[in-house]
Each structure stands twice: as C-alpha cells, then as structure tokens.
Motif scaffolding. Structure first.
Motif, PDB file in Angstrom:
ATOM      1  N   GLY A  83       0.813  -1.216   0.000  1.00 57.00           N
ATOM      2  CA  GLY A  83       0.000   0.000   0.000  1.00 57.00           C
ATOM      3  C   GLY A  83       0.847   1.266   0.000  1.00 57.00           C
ATOM      4  O   GLY A  83       0.558   2.215  -0.738  1.00 57.00           O
ATOM      5  N   ALA A  84       1.908   1.276   0.797  1.00 57.24           N
ATOM      6  CA  ALA A  84       2.785   2.458   0.854  1.00 57.24           C
ATOM      7  C   ALA A  84       3.489   2.682  -0.475  1.00 57.24           C
ATOM      8  O   ALA A  84       3.606   3.822  -0.941  1.00 57.24           O
ATOM      9  CB  ALA A  84       3.798   2.301   1.982  1.00 57.24           C
ATOM     10  N   GLY A  94      -3.812   2.338  -3.077  1.00 55.09           N
ATOM     11  CA  GLY A  94      -2.761   2.064  -2.100  1.00 55.09           C
ATOM     12  C   GLY A  94      -3.200   2.423  -0.692  1.00 55.09           C
ATOM     13  O   GLY A  94      -2.881   1.718   0.269  1.00 55.09           O
ATOM     14  N   LEU A  95      -3.966   3.503  -0.562  1.00 53.85           N
ATOM     15  CA  LEU A  95      -4.487   3.906   0.745  1.00 53.85           C
ATOM     16  C   LEU A  95      -5.446   2.851   1.286  1.00 53.85           C
ATOM     17  O   LEU A  95      -5.398   2.509   2.468  1.00 53.85           O
ATOM     18  CB  LEU A  95      -5.192   5.261   0.657  1.00 53.85           C
ATOM     19  N   TYR A  96      -6.288   2.323   0.423  1.00 53.72           N
ATOM     20  CA  TYR A  96      -7.244   1.298   0.848  1.00 53.72           C
ATOM     21  C   TYR A  96      -6.526   0.006   1.250  1.00 53.72           C
ATOM     22  O   TYR A  96      -6.858  -0.599   2.264  1.00 53.72           O
ATOM     23  CB  TYR A  96      -8.273   1.027  -0.248  1.00 53.72           C
ATOM     24  N   ILE A 100      -6.548  -1.548   5.096  1.00 56.73           N
ATOM     25  CA  ILE A 100      -7.052  -2.894   5.420  1.00 56.73           C
ATOM     26  C   ILE A 100      -6.011  -3.679   6.209  1.00 56.73           C
ATOM     27  O   ILE A 100      -6.307  -4.251   7.262  1.00 56.73           O
ATOM     28  CB  ILE A 100      -7.453  -3.645   4.134  1.00 56.73           C
ATOM     29  N   PHE A 101      -4.779  -3.684   5.720  1.00 55.84           N
ATOM     30  CA  PHE A 101      -3.750  -4.476   6.385  1.00 55.84           C
ATOM     31  C   PHE A 101      -3.296  -3.845   7.702  1.00 55.84           C
ATOM     32  O   PHE A 101      -2.923  -4.557   8.631  1.00 55.84           O
ATOM     33  CB  PHE A 101      -2.572  -4.725   5.437  1.00 55.84           C
ATOM     34  N   GLN A 102      -3.365  -2.538   7.798  1.00 54.54           N
ATOM     35  CA  GLN A 102      -3.017  -1.886   9.054  1.00 54.54           C
ATOM     36  C   GLN A 102      -4.059  -2.196  10.127  1.00 54.54           C
ATOM     37  O   GLN A 102      -3.716  -2.421  11.285  1.00 54.54           O
ATOM     38  CB  GLN A 102      -2.874  -0.369   8.859  1.00 54.54           C
ATOM     39  N   VAL A 103      -5.320  -2.217   9.747  1.00 54.64           N
ATOM     40  CA  VAL A 103      -6.383  -2.568  10.696  1.00 54.64           C
ATOM     41  C   VAL A 103      -6.223  -4.020  11.151  1.00 54.64           C
ATOM     42  O   VAL A 103      -6.392  -4.326  12.337  1.00 54.64           O
ATOM     43  CB  VAL A 103      -7.781  -2.304  10.092  1.00 54.64           C
ATOM     44  N   TYR A 153      -3.779  14.194  -2.750  1.00 48.21           N
ATOM     45  CA  TYR A 153      -2.671  13.885  -3.653  1.00 48.21           C
ATOM     46  C   TYR A 153      -2.824  12.531  -4.329  1.00 48.21           C
ATOM     47  O   TYR A 153      -2.164  12.249  -5.311  1.00 48.21           O
ATOM     48  CB  TYR A 153      -1.335  13.893  -2.893  1.00 48.21           C
ATOM     49  N   LEU A 154      -3.680  11.693  -3.791  1.00 48.11           N
ATOM     50  CA  LEU A 154      -3.862  10.353  -4.338  1.00 48.11           C
ATOM     51  C   LEU A 154      -4.959  10.364  -5.386  1.00 48.11           C
ATOM     52  O   LEU A 154      -5.996  10.980  -5.195  1.00 48.11           O
ATOM     53  CB  LEU A 154      -4.183   9.362  -3.215  1.00 48.11           C
TER      54      LEU A 154
END
Length: 155
Positions: A83-84, A94-96, A100-103, A153-154
């Motif tokens: 994502g990063a 990438g934000l999504y 998801i993986f951070q949560v 910016y995304l």
C-alpha cells in the motif's frame, strides 16, 4: 496574481494563457508529507516482517507449533508495504490496501495484548508495554494517511 489579471502590473508581461491556478500548482508539487509517511511505513513494514520472522523462530524453538501471530504480523506488514509503495505512485487504491492491512495488524496486536491473561500485571506487563509501543505509531499513521491533505494527492 489573480486569474482576472491579464498583464503584470509591475513589468507588463502578458499573463494570458500562462496562469497556473493555486490548485493546479499544488497538484503538480511533490507531496512531501505523503512521501515521508510512505518511507517511514516502508521502513516499519520491513522491520515488522523481520520481527514476525523472529517471533516465529523463537516460538518454534520453544515448541509452540500452534503460534501463528507472527505470520499475521508478516502478512499485514507485506500488505502495508504494498500500500505504501502504491501511495508513493499517488494511487488511491494504495491507501485502501494499506488501511485494510493496518487494521488487521492493529486488531492482532490488541488481541495479542489481552491474550496474556493479566495483561497489566506481573511478567505480562512487559509484553503489553511492547505491544502498545508498536500499536501507537500504527494507529497514528492510519489516522495521518486519512487526512484530507494526503487524500487530495492520491488519484
């Protein structure tokens, strides 16, 4: 200069057709804060992958064959890494993916913290403190990535 001004009041230069709005200038400028967050996320993800591998190796040496949190940590770190990297390319997906993986990582750390039994007393207090140490930046980064400044910016 205002959009309505066709000529520079100081030098008389023709500004028609050459005007770049502030919004267009911001979109063309480099999103420094986003890049810094992404670089720190990439470093943190690589560190977490190494830490997860270490957890798995130690659990195997101790005979805990049913320990699997290390693999969840590694998988979530790989997801946040992807994502990063996508966000450095200014991709909104990438934000999504990162989120998801951070949560998943955050939930796993919280569950791990409370699986120690008496999480805030005795020998388990150190394990809880370490978990909180890793949890705080994870939550902070998740919040920072969802600010309007980053999202604009995304694409």
């Amino acid at each position: 200069m205002d959009e309505e001004i066709n000529f520079c009041p100081t030098c008389g230069e023709d500004k028609r057709g050459n005007f770049v709005s502030q919004q267009q200038h911001q979109q063309k400028s480099k999103p420094t804060f986003l890049i810094v967050l992404c670089v720190l996320t990439i470093i943190g993800s690589v560190f977490t992958i190494g830490r997860a591998y270490l957890y798995e190796m130690v659990s195997m040496m101790d005979g805990h064959s049913n320990y699997f949190r290390g693999w969840i940590y590694a998988g979530s770190a790989i997801g946040t890494l992807i994502g990063a990297i996508m966000m450095t390319q200014r991709k909104l997906n990438g934000l999504y993916i990162y989120s998801i993986f951070q949560v998943i990582y955050i939930i796993t750390v919280i569950i791990a913290s409370f699986s120690y039994g008496d999480a805030f007393g005795g020998a388990n207090a150190l394990a809880t403190a370490v978990a909180i140490f890793f949890l705080i930046p994870s939550v902070l980064f998740l919040v920072l990535y969802w600010t309007n400044m980053i999202k604009k910016y995304l694409k």
